[in-house]
Design a protein around this motif. Structure first.
Motif, PDB file in Angstrom:
ATOM      1  N   GLU A  50      13.578   7.946  -3.001  1.00 43.84           N
ATOM      2  CA  GLU A  50      13.079   8.150  -4.365  1.00 43.84           C
ATOM      3  C   GLU A  50      13.966   7.474  -5.411  1.00 43.84           C
ATOM      4  O   GLU A  50      13.476   6.845  -6.351  1.00 43.84           O
ATOM      5  N   GLN A  51      15.295   7.600  -5.277  1.00 46.84           N
ATOM      6  CA  GLN A  51      16.185   6.989  -6.257  1.00 46.84           C
ATOM      7  C   GLN A  51      16.047   5.474  -6.257  1.00 46.84           C
ATOM      8  O   GLN A  51      16.041   4.827  -7.309  1.00 46.84           O
ATOM      9  N   THR A  52      15.908   4.904  -5.056  1.00 47.84           N
ATOM     10  CA  THR A  52      15.748   3.456  -4.975  1.00 47.84           C
ATOM     11  C   THR A  52      14.416   3.023  -5.575  1.00 47.84           C
ATOM     12  O   THR A  52      14.331   1.969  -6.204  1.00 47.84           O
ATOM     13  N   ARG A  53      13.362   3.821  -5.371  1.00 50.05           N
ATOM     14  CA  ARG A  53      12.081   3.478  -6.004  1.00 50.05           C
ATOM     15  C   ARG A  53      12.256   3.380  -7.519  1.00 50.05           C
ATOM     16  O   ARG A  53      11.787   2.426  -8.152  1.00 50.05           O
ATOM     17  N   LYS A  54      12.945   4.345  -8.102  1.00 45.43           N
ATOM     18  CA  LYS A  54      13.190   4.341  -9.550  1.00 45.43           C
ATOM     19  C   LYS A  54      13.995   3.107  -9.959  1.00 45.43           C
ATOM     20  O   LYS A  54      13.663   2.422 -10.938  1.00 45.43           O
ATOM     21  N   ALA A  78       2.257   3.334 -11.094  1.00 48.10           N
ATOM     22  CA  ALA A  78       1.734   4.401 -10.240  1.00 48.10           C
ATOM     23  C   ALA A  78       2.685   4.680  -9.080  1.00 48.10           C
ATOM     24  O   ALA A  78       3.132   3.757  -8.403  1.00 48.10           O
ATOM     25  N   HIS A  79       2.988   5.968  -8.866  1.00 48.00           N
ATOM     26  CA  HIS A  79       3.796   6.384  -7.717  1.00 48.00           C
ATOM     27  C   HIS A  79       2.836   6.858  -6.621  1.00 48.00           C
ATOM     28  O   HIS A  79       2.079   7.811  -6.821  1.00 48.00           O
ATOM     29  N   LEU A  80       2.886   6.201  -5.476  1.00 46.46           N
ATOM     30  CA  LEU A  80       1.964   6.491  -4.387  1.00 46.46           C
ATOM     31  C   LEU A  80       2.664   7.264  -3.273  1.00 46.46           C
ATOM     32  O   LEU A  80       3.865   7.105  -3.050  1.00 46.46           O
ATOM     33  N   ALA A  81       1.890   8.077  -2.571  1.00 46.20           N
ATOM     34  CA  ALA A  81       2.416   8.760  -1.392  1.00 46.20           C
ATOM     35  C   ALA A  81       2.663   7.737  -0.288  1.00 46.20           C
ATOM     36  O   ALA A  81       2.006   6.684  -0.237  1.00 46.20           O
ATOM     37  N   GLY A 105       1.296  -0.216  -7.213  1.00 49.94           N
ATOM     38  CA  GLY A 105       1.752   1.117  -6.857  1.00 49.94           C
ATOM     39  C   GLY A 105       3.083   1.008  -6.151  1.00 49.94           C
ATOM     40  O   GLY A 105       3.362   0.010  -5.481  1.00 49.94           O
ATOM     41  N   ALA A 106       3.924   2.037  -6.314  1.00 45.99           N
ATOM     42  CA  ALA A 106       5.238   2.049  -5.675  1.00 45.99           C
ATOM     43  C   ALA A 106       5.342   3.281  -4.792  1.00 45.99           C
ATOM     44  O   ALA A 106       4.991   4.388  -5.216  1.00 45.99           O
ATOM     45  N   MET A 107       5.804   3.098  -3.570  1.00 51.88           N
ATOM     46  CA  MET A 107       5.854   4.211  -2.628  1.00 51.88           C
ATOM     47  C   MET A 107       7.206   4.288  -1.940  1.00 51.88           C
ATOM     48  O   MET A 107       7.965   3.323  -1.897  1.00 51.88           O
ATOM     49  N   VAL A 108       7.489   5.475  -1.388  1.00 47.17           N
ATOM     50  CA  VAL A 108       8.684   5.686  -0.592  1.00 47.17           C
ATOM     51  C   VAL A 108       8.271   5.726   0.867  1.00 47.17           C
ATOM     52  O   VAL A 108       7.270   6.348   1.222  1.00 47.17           O
ATOM     53  N   GLY A 109       9.041   5.043   1.720  1.00 49.41           N
ATOM     54  CA  GLY A 109       8.686   5.000   3.141  1.00 49.41           C
ATOM     55  C   GLY A 109       7.977   3.711   3.467  1.00 49.41           C
ATOM     56  O   GLY A 109       8.206   2.690   2.837  1.00 49.41           O
ATOM     57  N   ARG A 136      -0.330  -9.615  -8.188  1.00 49.04           N
ATOM     58  CA  ARG A 136      -0.030  -8.192  -8.205  1.00 49.04           C
ATOM     59  C   ARG A 136       0.451  -7.777  -6.821  1.00 49.04           C
ATOM     60  O   ARG A 136       0.136  -8.437  -5.830  1.00 49.04           O
ATOM     61  N   PHE A 137       1.229  -6.694  -6.759  1.00 49.81           N
ATOM     62  CA  PHE A 137       1.834  -6.317  -5.483  1.00 49.81           C
ATOM     63  C   PHE A 137       2.133  -4.823  -5.436  1.00 49.81           C
ATOM     64  O   PHE A 137       2.220  -4.147  -6.465  1.00 49.81           O
ATOM     65  N   TYR A 138       2.282  -4.336  -4.211  1.00 51.98           N
ATOM     66  CA  TYR A 138       2.785  -2.988  -3.977  1.00 51.98           C
ATOM     67  C   TYR A 138       4.286  -3.073  -3.719  1.00 51.98           C
ATOM     68  O   TYR A 138       4.780  -4.077  -3.202  1.00 51.98           O
ATOM     69  N   LEU A 139       4.987  -2.006  -4.045  1.00 49.89           N
ATOM     70  CA  LEU A 139       6.434  -1.950  -3.878  1.00 49.89           C
ATOM     71  C   LEU A 139       6.776  -0.800  -2.945  1.00 49.89           C
ATOM     72  O   LEU A 139       6.305   0.323  -3.127  1.00 49.89           O
TER      73      LEU A 139
END
Length: 449
Positions: free
Chosen positions: A319-323, A258-261, A340-344, A311-314
């Motif tokens: 955006e490129q680093t998230r990928k 999941a990509h989170l805001a 879930g993985a988020m930017v920021g 389990r963990f959030y990332l």
């Protein structure tokens, strides 16, 4: 023939594609989790992948052998001792595979694991190369202490070390001196103690320069090999079992994350892995987050600090680093653990103070110093008198041992690990100032003076 070596620097992993130019067929050895590079190689050479050989069920990365077999129809060949849970063909001593003028023959070379193979490649009857997995490395041999509690076969480290002694001397060292050696790992892998930078060698070079192949009694070999081995990351046993069963396909599994805001609400008390640069992390982060930076060996440290039951959030800086981080997480089979993985950053309320290095240098006795290097590193190069040594992989479980009567300074050897270490210690010691010595530690090294 053509031998193509693929390198994953983050895991110090080598995999191989061997092309028979006569038949336009390819054999892969120890492929990485993302199979796309092998498909690209096959397409570029107008060839078909017909076999995947696994030298053993790897502990430090997840292999794509089962996925490649499903996608290409290739046959996976492994030792019968592995007890593989996916379609395969047994490939053990005496078994061969022929493609045109090329013949691959199996050698059972236990020691790193009870089910380890080495694969000798001959062209028109003359041995050209040997793919040694984690049995024989460049300037080293694989560690024998990873299979005491994982896999179809288990064995004590002393027993495996004895097997490794005989695998190297009775089988690999009897190959011709000009046979090329292609291992599954290079320097920096936690599957060995090796520090050399070469990516291949020859049997002759290893016989003359590899410390583990010099004349030694079995007893001396075992004693030397087992001394000062590094820690065993939490994910190693999990990867052995995942590779034994066959991992899910890479791309679909990564796509499920999941990509989170950036402002998304996180589950209260959830583990957060914040991969942003340490300077950004210290200025504000989610309470209790661990600062495992994107650089360095992110996947190794993620799997060392986080168990496969968590389990963990990332959190990524862009955006490129998230990928990239999701893909790195998948290398060790942890993508299914990402909530879930988020930017920021989800919060800026929690910060870490900046250390006055000059004040610390003048009066180090006014601080509790926590050295999070491995015990062997601390022994080889002690930096501060009376420092408390708790290696980083043990820190989450042992932070409560740290005295709280003084401010705490966390250090490693170069700054990467201490960023993670200080992020672990600070929330574990509420009310105590916790500082990260960071890269300034280099100015305390003997060579710096």
């Amino acid at each position: 023939m053509k031998i193509e070596q693929f390198e994953d620097q983050g895991l110090s992993h080598f995999s191989y594609a061997i092309l028979s130019k006569e038949t336009r067929e390819i054999v892969l050895v120890d492929p990485a989790r993302n199979p796309q590079q092998y498909y690209d190689f096959a397409k570029a050479n107008d060839a078909k992948i017909v076999a995947v050989i696994e030298t053993h069920p790897h502990a430090d990365f997840v292999s794509s052998h089962a996925e490649i077999a499903r996608a290409s129809g290739a046959t996976v060949r492994v030792s019968k001792l592995l007890g593989a849970g996916y379609p395969h063909q047994a490939f053990d001593e005496g078994d061969t595979l022929t493609l045109g003028k090329l013949t691959f023959r199996a050698l059972n070379t236990p020691g790193h694991s009870p089910d380890s193979l080495s694969i000798v490649l001959a062209r028109e009857g003359k041995d050209q190369a040997v793919f040694t997995g984690d049995t024989l490395l460049i300037g080293d041999v694989g560690r024998p202490d990873l299979r005491e509690n994982a896999g179809n076969l288990t064995a004590k480290r002393e027993e495996l070390a004895k097997q490794l002694y005989h695998s190297t001397r009775d089988k690999l060292m009897k190959l011709a001196d000009d046979v090329q050696v292609y291992p599954a790992h290079g320097a920096g892998s936690l599957c060995s103690k090796g520090k050399g930078g070469a990516s291949s060698s020859t049997i002759g070079t290893e016989k003359s320069g590899n410390y583990a192949l010099r004349p030694l009694s079995e007893e001396d070999f075992v004693q030397e090999l087992l001394a000062d081995q590094s820690f065993i990351p939490q994910y190693f046993g999990y990867n052995v079992e995942l590779n034994k069963a066959g991992a899910p396909d890479f791309a679909p599994s990564v796509a499920k994350v999941a990509h989170l805001a950036s402002g998304a609400d996180l589950e209260p008390g959830a583990l957060v892995i914040d991969a942003r640069p340490e300077a950004d992390f210290k200025q504000g982060h989610h309470a209790g987050a661990l600062n495992v930076q994107q650089g360095g060996k992110f996947e190794t440290w993620l799997g060392s600090l986080v168990s496969p039951e968590e389990r963990f959030y990332l959190v990524a800086p862009d955006e490129q680093t998230r990928k990239d981080l999701i893909a790195k997480t998948a290398k060790i089979g942890y993508e299914s653990l990402i909530q879930g993985a988020m930017v920021g950053t989800p919060s800026t309320e929690t910060t870490l103070p900046k250390l006055d290095v000059d004040a610390f240098r003048a009066h180090p006795e006014r601080y509790t110093i926590v050295d999070i290097r491995n015990a062997s590193e601390t022994k080889a190069e002690p930096l501060f008198a009376n420092a408390l040594n708790i290696p980083l992989p043990e820190l989450r479980g042992r932070a409560a041992e740290i005295p709280t009567d003084k401010p705490v300074v966390v250090h490693c050897a170069g700054g990467y690990r201490s960023a993670a270490g200080s992020s672990i210690v600070a929330p574990a010691l509420p009310g105590t100032e916790v500082f990260d010595l960071g890269e300034a530690v280099k100015t305390f090294l003997p060579a710096a003076h």
